[in-house]
Motif scaffolding. Sequence first.
Motif, PDB file in Angstrom:
ATOM      1  N   LEU A  66      45.460  35.980  42.935  1.00  0.00           N
ATOM      2  CA  LEU A  66      45.502  34.850  41.996  1.00  0.00           C
ATOM      3  C   LEU A  66      45.324  33.532  42.739  1.00  0.00           C
ATOM      4  O   LEU A  66      44.568  32.654  42.326  1.00  0.00           O
ATOM      5  CB  LEU A  66      46.840  34.843  41.250  1.00  0.00           C
ATOM      6  N   SER A  87      55.046  36.343  31.787  1.00  0.00           N
ATOM      7  CA  SER A  87      54.334  36.989  32.892  1.00  0.00           C
ATOM      8  C   SER A  87      55.248  37.011  34.103  1.00  0.00           C
ATOM      9  O   SER A  87      56.409  36.607  34.044  1.00  0.00           O
ATOM     10  CB  SER A  87      53.050  36.213  33.218  1.00  0.00           C
ATOM     11  N   PHE A  88      54.685  37.510  35.212  1.00  0.00           N
ATOM     12  CA  PHE A  88      55.344  37.396  36.505  1.00  0.00           C
ATOM     13  C   PHE A  88      55.011  35.999  37.044  1.00  0.00           C
ATOM     14  O   PHE A  88      53.937  35.465  36.786  1.00  0.00           O
ATOM     15  CB  PHE A  88      54.807  38.503  37.425  1.00  0.00           C
ATOM     16  N   ALA A  90      53.948  34.734  39.673  1.00  0.00           N
ATOM     17  CA  ALA A  90      52.744  34.495  40.488  1.00  0.00           C
ATOM     18  C   ALA A  90      51.586  33.904  39.671  1.00  0.00           C
ATOM     19  O   ALA A  90      50.760  33.158  40.199  1.00  0.00           O
ATOM     20  CB  ALA A  90      52.291  35.801  41.149  1.00  0.00           C
ATOM     21  N   THR A  91      51.533  34.229  38.382  1.00  0.00           N
ATOM     22  CA  THR A  91      50.478  33.674  37.520  1.00  0.00           C
ATOM     23  C   THR A  91      50.524  32.149  37.561  1.00  0.00           C
ATOM     24  O   THR A  91      49.485  31.485  37.651  1.00  0.00           O
ATOM     25  CB  THR A  91      50.675  34.138  36.053  1.00  0.00           C
ATOM     26  N   VAL A 132      46.805  37.046  30.776  1.00  0.00           N
ATOM     27  CA  VAL A 132      47.560  38.077  31.501  1.00  0.00           C
ATOM     28  C   VAL A 132      47.519  39.342  30.641  1.00  0.00           C
ATOM     29  O   VAL A 132      47.966  39.323  29.499  1.00  0.00           O
ATOM     30  CB  VAL A 132      49.029  37.648  31.721  1.00  0.00           C
ATOM     31  N   LEU A 134      49.216  42.098  29.903  1.00  0.00           N
ATOM     32  CA  LEU A 134      50.545  42.601  30.237  1.00  0.00           C
ATOM     33  C   LEU A 134      50.735  44.071  29.858  1.00  0.00           C
ATOM     34  O   LEU A 134      50.209  44.539  28.848  1.00  0.00           O
ATOM     35  CB  LEU A 134      51.608  41.732  29.552  1.00  0.00           C
ATOM     36  N   ASP A 158      44.450  37.811  34.981  1.00  0.00           N
ATOM     37  CA  ASP A 158      45.567  38.405  35.705  1.00  0.00           C
ATOM     38  C   ASP A 158      45.669  39.847  35.205  1.00  0.00           C
ATOM     39  O   ASP A 158      46.286  40.134  34.174  1.00  0.00           O
ATOM     40  CB  ASP A 158      46.865  37.632  35.458  1.00  0.00           C
ATOM     41  N   ALA A 160      46.911  42.342  37.005  1.00  0.00           N
ATOM     42  CA  ALA A 160      47.817  43.027  37.933  1.00  0.00           C
ATOM     43  C   ALA A 160      48.452  44.268  37.302  1.00  0.00           C
ATOM     44  O   ALA A 160      48.755  45.235  37.999  1.00  0.00           O
ATOM     45  CB  ALA A 160      48.903  42.066  38.414  1.00  0.00           C
ATOM     46  N   GLN A 161      48.652  44.240  35.983  1.00  0.00           N
ATOM     47  CA  GLN A 161      49.287  45.381  35.309  1.00  0.00           C
ATOM     48  C   GLN A 161      48.277  46.214  34.526  1.00  0.00           C
ATOM     49  O   GLN A 161      48.679  47.084  33.760  1.00  0.00           O
ATOM     50  CB  GLN A 161      50.384  44.875  34.360  1.00  0.00           C
ATOM     51  N   LYS A 187      53.139  49.152  40.436  1.00  0.00           N
ATOM     52  CA  LYS A 187      51.930  49.227  39.608  1.00  0.00           C
ATOM     53  C   LYS A 187      51.386  50.666  39.562  1.00  0.00           C
ATOM     54  O   LYS A 187      51.701  51.486  40.426  1.00  0.00           O
ATOM     55  CB  LYS A 187      50.856  48.272  40.136  1.00  0.00           C
ATOM     56  N   GLY A 195      49.892  44.812  48.443  1.00  0.00           N
ATOM     57  CA  GLY A 195      48.436  44.905  48.483  1.00  0.00           C
ATOM     58  C   GLY A 195      47.869  44.411  47.165  1.00  0.00           C
ATOM     59  O   GLY A 195      48.589  44.318  46.164  1.00  0.00           O
TER      60      GLY A 195
HETATM   61  C1  LIG Z   1      52.744  42.281  39.926  1.00  0.00           C
HETATM   62  C2  LIG Z   1      52.146  41.113  39.271  1.00  0.00           C
HETATM   63  C3  LIG Z   1      51.568  40.047  39.993  1.00  0.00           C
HETATM   64  C4  LIG Z   1      51.701  39.904  41.497  1.00  0.00           C
HETATM   65  O1  LIG Z   1      51.322  40.978  42.241  1.00  0.00           O
HETATM   66  P1  LIG Z   1      51.949  41.205  43.713  1.00  0.00           P
HETATM   67  O2  LIG Z   1      51.059  42.242  44.297  1.00  0.00           O
HETATM   68  O3  LIG Z   1      53.360  41.649  43.522  1.00  0.00           O
HETATM   69  O4  LIG Z   1      51.859  39.918  44.452  1.00  0.00           O
HETATM   70  C5  LIG Z   1      50.940  39.049  39.297  1.00  0.00           C
HETATM   71  N1  LIG Z   1      50.876  39.049  37.955  1.00  0.00           N
HETATM   72  C6  LIG Z   1      51.427  40.036  37.218  1.00  0.00           C
HETATM   73  C7  LIG Z   1      51.293  40.009  35.740  1.00  0.00           C
HETATM   74  C8  LIG Z   1      52.089  41.089  37.849  1.00  0.00           C
HETATM   75  O5  LIG Z   1      52.651  42.053  37.110  1.00  0.00           O
END
Ligand SMILES: *Cc1c(COP(=O)(O)O)cnc(C)c1O
Length: 369
Positions: A66, A87-88, A90-91, A132, A134, A158, A160-161, A187, A195
């Motif tokens: 991100l 969200s988490f 990091a977004t 995101v 989700l 995003d 990630a999920q 995940k 990673g």
């Molecule tokens: C897990 C996650 C992240 C971040 O991923 P990391 O690999 O843990 O840094 C970002 N956004 C969402 C929605 C996530 O679930």
Amino acid sequence: MDWKVPYIDLPLQFDNLKDELLEAMTRVMAEGSFILRQDVTAFEEQMAHFLGVKHVIGVNSGTDALYLSAKALELKEGDEVVTVAHSFIATLSAVIHQGAKPILVDIQEDFNMNLELVENAITEKTKAIIPVHLNGRLCQMDRLLEIAAKYNLTIIEDAAQALGAKFKGQAAGSFGLVGCFSVHPMKTLNCGGDGGFLSTNDDQIAEKLRLLRDHGQQKKTDLVCFGYNSRLDNLQAAILNVKFKYLPKWIARRRALAAMYAEALADLPLTLPPAPSAGDYFDTFNSYVIRSAYQKELVSFLGEKGVCAFVHIGKPLNHHKALGLPSFSIPVNEKICGEICSLPIYPEMTDEQAQYVIACVQEFFKDKQ
Ligand SMILES: *Cc1c(COP(=O)(O)O)cnc(C)c1O
């Protein structure tokens, strides 16, 4: 504590794949192939094929995926980015670290951005939208692409999920300018630590991302920009290449478990996530999130029964006061955070375990109809 049904079971996953994983890890260690070697390249190639995109770039976390996206897009102070508070973190930190401002819109019943509200959130300063996807379910991407095109905005997904999830047959991470993925242990596809990776069909952005993740080094001789150290470890890539073969099977198993939950819990005073066969959406159930008026009681009841359930997003991100984020009108998000509970779901989970979780949830609601 020894759970009857853990939230996920990584030790069991390791046990099932032990021979293959140890062989791959031993090979990498014996060769001394650690940084940007053939396992990373092989991972990037097969993941690009799986997603139907031109480029995949391995990085050291979903968070960095991100962040490097925000860098590559040259988001800067004063820019606005439309995204969600459900969200988490990091977004949002990807946006904040560039000095840009997240504009948070409300979510809808499926936990994703309510696209009806996006146009109202767009101003002259808006540069990008970060949907995101989700819990393994995509946002309605055809509609979002229309909005982005109308206002000339970039989409960073995003995802990630949402590895393997699809909307109208197209994979998460293949709609926007870039897709950001995580292979964190929580995940669907996971490595032995942190990673992540990026996906894109844009040659120039791909080149920029490759430079940013590796100190701005081009062909090991020229330095062409100031970059970062954000490479996916070759050892992690080797682990991922072993697990990758099982991904379609794992996704199918998650969907089968979700179908079991959906059928068995349908008559309880609960709101369930959309069932796995719902039309345009191919959901992968990275989490199975139910909603009720009894959030905390349900989580602790399940805990006492040996079922590990969680509240993953206890409040909207901008309600964490120390972060100093402004408030937005997000009533659905606020309400949902007080109702959600993630039930165990993972590919190694047996039918018997799922039935046990179902029986426990049914028992909890027995006197609450
Ligand atoms: C897990 C996650 C992240 C971040 O991923 P990391 O690999 O843990 O840094 C970002 N956004 C969402 C929605 C996530 O679930």
